[in-house]
Design a protein around this motif. Structure first.
Motif, mmCIF file in Angstrom:
data_model
loop_
_atom_site.group_PDB
_atom_site.id
_atom_site.type_symbol
_atom_site.label_atom_id
_atom_site.label_comp_id
_atom_site.label_asym_id
_atom_site.label_seq_id
_atom_site.Cartn_x
_atom_site.Cartn_y
_atom_site.Cartn_z
ATOM 1 N N ALA A 1 5.827 8.082 -8.908
ATOM 2 C CA ALA A 1 6.176 8.290 -7.536
ATOM 3 C C ALA A 1 5.054 8.190 -6.453
ATOM 4 O O ALA A 1 5.214 7.540 -5.339
ATOM 5 N N ARG A 2 4.089 8.740 -6.716
ATOM 6 C CA ARG A 2 2.969 8.636 -5.715
ATOM 7 C C ARG A 2 2.258 7.388 -5.569
ATOM 8 O O ARG A 2 2.158 7.121 -4.338
ATOM 9 N N SER B 1 4.247 4.656 -5.763
ATOM 10 C CA SER B 1 5.216 3.978 -4.865
ATOM 11 C C SER B 1 4.963 4.236 -3.376
ATOM 12 O O SER B 1 4.975 3.614 -2.490
ATOM 13 N N GLN B 2 4.836 5.899 -3.131
ATOM 14 C CA GLN B 2 4.901 6.253 -1.772
ATOM 15 C C GLN B 2 3.472 5.828 -1.333
ATOM 16 O O GLN B 2 3.377 5.886 0.099
ATOM 17 N N GLY C 1 10.101 7.557 -6.431
ATOM 18 C CA GLY C 1 9.152 6.494 -6.794
ATOM 19 C C GLY C 1 10.235 5.359 -7.063
ATOM 20 O O GLY C 1 11.247 5.344 -7.181
#
Length: 187
Positions: free
Chosen positions: A42-43, A45-46, A86
């Motif tokens: 997720a990190r 993606s962000q 993400g």
């Protein structure tokens, strides 16, 4: 907007995203994610990275589980990543056994070429390939990827052998790699 290869992170699945097993991950119930890996994806993606997965799944050829069961695992993985904020852009998997003479089973680069085609990239050179085994790293190197060995899954044993790791970044787990990458301390 096209993806720059250096903004692509390709992950092996078993041993990187979820716990691995010498008896194979045969069902959704046996698919146990590393919480830190889900958050790391997720990190990424962000932070603007595109994440893809390249995974050998010879348990299908061996009759241990079906492609439908694998799809259930991947649906769950995608849901967890999405819940964390993400996205996994593409999942490439090889359902073949080691004696099937396919072109996709790592260490061959077929799965990575599938990702390249699915994401409409001219090249994978400069992308990241993160795995826990030498075959993951070899597939990445064949495509010009920068390679990362995580010590989760089979990674500790792979690191102990020290073979083929000359140009490979070694990290404790996916979260440590993402910390390092996002800190900008890797060339």
């Amino acid at each position: 907007m096209p993806i720059a290869p250096q903004q692509l992170v390709i992950l092996d699945r078993d041993g990187v995203i979820n716990q691995d097993s010498d008896a194979y991950i045969k069902s959704l119930e046996e698919w146990i994610p590393y919480p830190t890996a889900i958050n790391a994806i997720a990190r990424l993606s962000q932070a603007g990275f595109t994440v893809a997965v390249a995974t050998n799944q010879s348990g299908i050829a061996r009759g241990y589980y079906s492609e439908a069961e694998l799809d259930r695992m991947h649906t769950r993985m995608n849901s967890l990543v999405e819940e964390a904020g993400g996205c996994i852009a593409h999942i490439a998997y090889c359902p073949h056994g080691p004696d099937d003479a396919c072109r996709c089973r790592k260490p061959l680069p077929g799965l990575l070429h599938d990702i390249q085609q699915a994401l409409a990239l001219d090249s994978l050179a400069g992308s990241w390939m993160v795995g826990d085994s030498l075959r993951d790293l070899q597939a990445g190197e064949a495509c010009g990827c920068r390679t990362v060995l995580v010590k989760t899954g089979k990674g500790e044993k792979t690191a102990a052998k020290g073979i083929g790791l000359e140009h490979t970044l070694v990290c404790a787990d996916l979260a440590e790699f993402v910390d390092t990458l996002l800190a900008g301390t890797i060339d």
